[in-house]
Design an enzyme around this catalytic site. Structure first.
Site, short mmCIF file in Angstrom:
data_model
loop_
_atom_site.label_atom_id
_atom_site.label_comp_id
_atom_site.label_asym_id
_atom_site.label_seq_id
_atom_site.Cartn_x
_atom_site.Cartn_y
_atom_site.Cartn_z
N ARG A 21 0.67 -1.51 -0.14
CA ARG A 21 0.15 0.24 0.22
C ARG A 21 1.03 1.31 -0.40
O ARG A 21 0.61 2.17 -0.84
CB ARG A 21 -0.74 -0.07 0.90
CG ARG A 21 -2.19 1.17 0.87
CD ARG A 21 -3.08 0.55 2.12
NE ARG A 21 -3.54 -0.96 2.08
CZ ARG A 21 -4.08 -0.81 3.51
NH1 ARG A 21 -4.18 -0.35 4.37
NH2 ARG A 21 -5.23 -2.12 3.60
N CYS A 42 -5.29 -17.69 17.17
CA CYS A 42 -5.80 -16.94 18.18
C CYS A 42 -7.04 -18.01 18.58
O CYS A 42 -7.20 -18.17 19.57
CB CYS A 42 -5.86 -15.47 18.36
SG CYS A 42 -4.56 -14.56 18.24
N ARG A 69 -4.75 -8.60 -4.82
CA ARG A 69 -4.33 -7.23 -4.23
C ARG A 69 -2.31 -6.69 -4.87
O ARG A 69 -1.68 -5.91 -4.19
CB ARG A 69 -4.00 -7.53 -2.52
CG ARG A 69 -5.49 -6.98 -2.29
CD ARG A 69 -5.93 -7.27 -1.05
NE ARG A 69 -6.09 -6.98 0.18
CZ ARG A 69 -6.27 -6.28 0.99
NH1 ARG A 69 -5.43 -6.22 1.87
NH2 ARG A 69 -7.35 -5.90 1.92
N VAL A 79 11.62 -21.26 2.77
CA VAL A 79 12.95 -20.26 2.80
C VAL A 79 13.69 -20.82 3.47
O VAL A 79 14.18 -21.15 4.70
CB VAL A 79 12.90 -18.35 3.07
CG1 VAL A 79 14.36 -17.88 3.21
CG2 VAL A 79 12.41 -18.05 1.86
N ASP A 280 6.23 -12.81 16.18
CA ASP A 280 6.58 -13.82 17.70
C ASP A 280 8.28 -14.21 16.80
O ASP A 280 8.27 -14.78 18.79
CB ASP A 280 5.88 -15.02 17.97
CG ASP A 280 4.34 -14.98 17.92
OD1 ASP A 280 4.11 -13.69 18.51
OD2 ASP A 280 3.85 -15.65 18.04
N ASN A 302 0.90 -8.83 14.26
CA ASN A 302 0.15 -7.57 13.33
C ASN A 302 1.08 -6.17 13.49
O ASN A 302 1.48 -5.36 12.17
CB ASN A 302 -0.92 -7.62 13.93
CG ASN A 302 -1.69 -8.34 13.32
OD1 ASN A 302 -1.29 -8.62 12.46
ND2 ASN A 302 -2.34 -10.16 14.37
N TRP A 432 -18.28 5.23 40.68
CA TRP A 432 -16.64 4.32 40.61
C TRP A 432 -16.55 3.27 40.72
O TRP A 432 -16.80 2.16 41.70
CB TRP A 432 -16.43 4.48 42.30
CG TRP A 432 -16.73 6.63 42.48
CD1 TRP A 432 -17.83 6.68 43.71
CD2 TRP A 432 -15.81 7.74 42.44
NE1 TRP A 432 -17.37 8.32 43.73
CE2 TRP A 432 -17.06 8.99 43.19
CE3 TRP A 432 -14.21 6.98 42.04
CZ2 TRP A 432 -15.88 9.62 43.20
CZ3 TRP A 432 -14.34 8.89 42.17
CH2 TRP A 432 -14.61 10.04 42.39
P1 FAD Z 1 3.55 -17.55 12.73
O1 FAD Z 1 1.55 -16.89 13.07
O2 FAD Z 1 4.06 -18.18 14.03
O3 FAD Z 1 3.28 -16.94 11.80
C1 FAD Z 1 5.17 -17.48 11.13
C2 FAD Z 1 4.62 -18.10 9.83
O4 FAD Z 1 6.01 -18.24 9.24
C3 FAD Z 1 4.48 -19.47 10.05
O5 FAD Z 1 3.11 -19.77 9.53
C4 FAD Z 1 5.48 -20.52 9.71
O6 FAD Z 1 5.19 -21.58 8.61
C5 FAD Z 1 6.30 -19.31 8.59
N1 FAD Z 1 7.57 -20.08 8.28
C6 FAD Z 1 9.04 -20.14 9.42
N2 FAD Z 1 9.92 -20.48 8.88
C7 FAD Z 1 9.45 -20.36 7.78
C8 FAD Z 1 10.66 -20.78 6.91
N3 FAD Z 1 11.89 -21.36 6.02
N4 FAD Z 1 10.24 -20.72 5.03
C9 FAD Z 1 8.81 -20.24 4.93
N5 FAD Z 1 7.91 -19.90 5.79
C10 FAD Z 1 8.04 -19.98 7.39
N6 FAD Z 1 -2.03 -14.30 20.60
C11 FAD Z 1 -2.60 -13.43 21.05
O7 FAD Z 1 -3.12 -12.04 21.85
N7 FAD Z 1 -3.91 -13.26 21.72
C12 FAD Z 1 -4.86 -14.86 22.03
O8 FAD Z 1 -5.61 -15.07 22.60
C13 FAD Z 1 -3.66 -15.99 21.56
N8 FAD Z 1 -4.24 -16.90 21.22
C14 FAD Z 1 -3.53 -17.93 20.86
C15 FAD Z 1 -3.35 -19.62 20.36
C16 FAD Z 1 -3.13 -20.43 20.08
C17 FAD Z 1 -3.07 -22.03 20.29
C18 FAD Z 1 -1.95 -20.12 19.11
C19 FAD Z 1 -1.36 -21.05 18.42
C20 FAD Z 1 -1.27 -18.64 19.37
C21 FAD Z 1 -2.50 -17.55 20.33
N9 FAD Z 1 -1.79 -16.33 19.76
C22 FAD Z 1 -2.55 -15.38 20.87
C23 FAD Z 1 -0.26 -15.94 19.39
C24 FAD Z 1 -1.14 -15.64 18.03
O9 FAD Z 1 -1.48 -16.62 17.70
C25 FAD Z 1 0.37 -15.21 17.15
O10 FAD Z 1 0.77 -13.98 18.19
C26 FAD Z 1 0.47 -14.92 15.82
O11 FAD Z 1 0.19 -15.77 15.17
C27 FAD Z 1 1.85 -14.40 16.02
O12 FAD Z 1 1.89 -14.16 14.38
P2 FAD Z 1 3.89 -14.53 13.31
O13 FAD Z 1 3.16 -14.24 11.94
O14 FAD Z 1 4.67 -13.17 13.76
O15 FAD Z 1 4.15 -15.83 13.74
#
Ligand code: FAD
Length: 443
Positions: A21, A42, A69, A79, A280, A302, A432
């Site tokens: 964007r 989540c 998009r 990777v 994460d 995010n 309160w």
């Molecule tokens: P991820 O979601 O882990 O995504 C990373 C991606 O990178 C994965 O899909 C993986 O396959 C990909 N990847 C890794 N290495 C490679 C590579 N070498 N090549 C290509 N792809 C690769 N958070 C909250 O704030 N509130 C909640 O209620 C909550 N509940 C949750 C419940 C569960 C069951 C889970 C599992 C998580 C929860 N979370 C919650 C956490 C939240 O989901 C994560 O913080 C969020 O998904 C993080 O996003 P991310 O993109 O950093 O990582």
């Protein structure tokens, strides 16, 4: 400008969308080793529990929608290497087994975390699960259908959400926790006890101070061997924590922080020029302690992604850091925290004091009113707020935590909280509000 994003969930997709964007001429490509992108992990426990109809409902955007998009999304592409000097990544197409080299001008590592699997959990036994992504959820769902007795290992928020979900599916559930109480890393002991009580009221057999030694079964799991005896189970979910996926970062010469996650500055830049990290797998600044922390949660992931996306596309955005806000539900209770607990503050040698207020969340005379407990923590002398923990019998009542979270980010005091002009009407709060009462007692 070619922007390559590794990982297509919260951080990766936020970054890709923002970059595209911000700079429509940039070529943005996302490589995701799994099958799904842009979904809400989540929500996984709520699909298992039957509150959300299907795993597909968790998907915000499909690869096709992202491509429409203008963002190139390649699923089942892992990777496997980074050459930061040459500005290339090595990509394995998991479907064909072919490897290619792809150029980048800016690279984002948004690789997330992986669930910790202790040695005893590295098994081929059927019925043993972790829960991180949609395929994990689908596999767990398939096991739930034939199961009667579940054992959840780990009393963190994911373990607790799953215990409730599995009870909702009619299974008997034993929850094993190594520490002295559940929710040990989220709350002070006084509040942990309330969470455990609620789990027990919900029919979960909670056993704390128990260490798992191994699994029993042939073909399918039949039990969990612990230092306190055998727990019979035909379904085991391992939820004992996560570790950041930092192998690629390491290979690229990217510096890790003390937490073991990727170290970045406020622009989400790593020490390697042109390489960014978000989500994460990445550390962040704790705005209360000013220390680097690894708190893997959805909103920070995010937000970091968004910041990285803008900066990779030539803009100038900054990630302000986190204050450690979290919230979950366990049966009838809503549980929330922000900042530091008293225990955490003491571990950091802060001169902290906490006040506890138990009251009602709405005007006491209103039929909707239910109990709520607030523990507010501040610094002696300065009155600076350090944190809050809330447990409420109306789930939504603990969303009040957001008021404190907003103040913590601004180094607000108990007086600032007390002075806040909060909304009031009987079906929403007392005149309160319980937060104001706690602030009044703290300052
Ligand atoms: P991820 O979601 O882990 O995504 C990373 C991606 O990178 C994965 O899909 C993986 O396959 C990909 N990847 C890794 N290495 C490679 C590579 N070498 N090549 C290509 N792809 C690769 N958070 C909250 O704030 N509130 C909640 O209620 C909550 N509940 C949750 C419940 C569960 C069951 C889970 C599992 C998580 C929860 N979370 C919650 C956490 C939240 O989901 C994560 O913080 C969020 O998904 C993080 O996003 P991310 O993109 O950093 O990582």
């Amino acid at each position: 400008m070619r922007i390559v994003v590794v990982g297509g969930v919260a951080a990766g997709m936020s970054a890709a969308s923002r970059a595209q964007r911000f700079s429509p001429d940039a070529r943005v490509v996302v490589f995701e080793r799994g099958e799904y992108v842009s979904y809400g992990a989540c929500g996984l426990p709520y699909v298992i529990g039957g509150e959300v109809d299907s795993f597909g409902d968790l998907v915000a955007r499909t690869p096709e929608q992202m491509r429409a998009r203008g963002i190139g999304v390649r699923v089942r592409h892992e990777v496997t290497g980074v050459d930061a000097r040459a500005g290339t990544v090595t990509v394995l197409d998991r479907a064909s087994g072919r490897t290619t080299t792809e150029p980048f001008d800016r690279l984002l590592l948004a690789t997330g975390v992986s669930p910790v699997r202790p040695d005893w959990a590295r098994t081929d036994l059927e019925g043993v699960h972790v829960l991180r992504d949609i395929p994990d959820g689908e596999a767990l769902e398939a096991s739930v259908r034939g199961a009667r007795r579940a054992c959840v290992v780990g009393g963190g928020y994911i373990g607790l959400e799953l215990a409730e979900a599995l009870r909702a599916r009619g299974l008997s559930v034993v929850l094993l926790e190594k520490g002295p109480e559940v929710a040990g890393r989220m709350l002070d002991p006084q509040l942990q006890v309330q969470v455990r009580g609620e789990l027990e009221r919900g029919g979960v057999d909670v056993r704390c101070g128990v260490t798992v030694q191994g699994l029993t079964g042939r073909g399918r799991v039949t039990g969990v061997q612990t230092d306190a005896g055998l727990v019979r189970a035909d379904l085991v979910v391992v939820a004992v924590g996560v570790k950041p996926n930092v192998e690629l970062a390491r290979a690229a010469g990217v510096r890790l922080g003390k937490t073991g996650a990727v170290a970045v500055n406020a622009r989400q830049e790593t020490n390697v020029p042109g390489v960014y990290s978000a989500g994460d797998n990445t550390e962040s600044l704790h705005r209360v302690t000013r220390r680097r922390v690894h708190i893997p949660l959805g909103l920070p992931a995010n937000r970091m992604g968004r910041v990285a996306g803008v900066n990779m596309a030539g803009g100038n955005a900054r990630f302000p850091g986190v204050v450690g806000t979290g919230i979950f539900r366990t049966f009838e209770l809503g549980v929330a925290r922000t900042g530091l607990t008293q225990t955490e503050a003491e571990e950091l040698d802060l001169n902290a004091v906490s006040v506890d207020v138990t009251s009602t969340d709405h005007a006491g005379y209103h039929g909707s009113s239910r109990p709520i407990h607030v523990r507010l923590t501040g610094e002696r002398g300065s009155g600076r707020l350090l944190g809050a923990q809330l447990i409420g019998h109306n789930h939504l009542s603990v969303k009040r935590v957001d008021v404190v979270a907003a103040l913590l980010g601004r180094r607000g005091t108990a007086q600032d909280l007390f002075d806040a002009d909060l909304a009031y009407a009987p079906p929403f709060s007392g005149v309160w509000d319980v937060l104001l009462v706690a602030a009044d007692r703290l300052h």
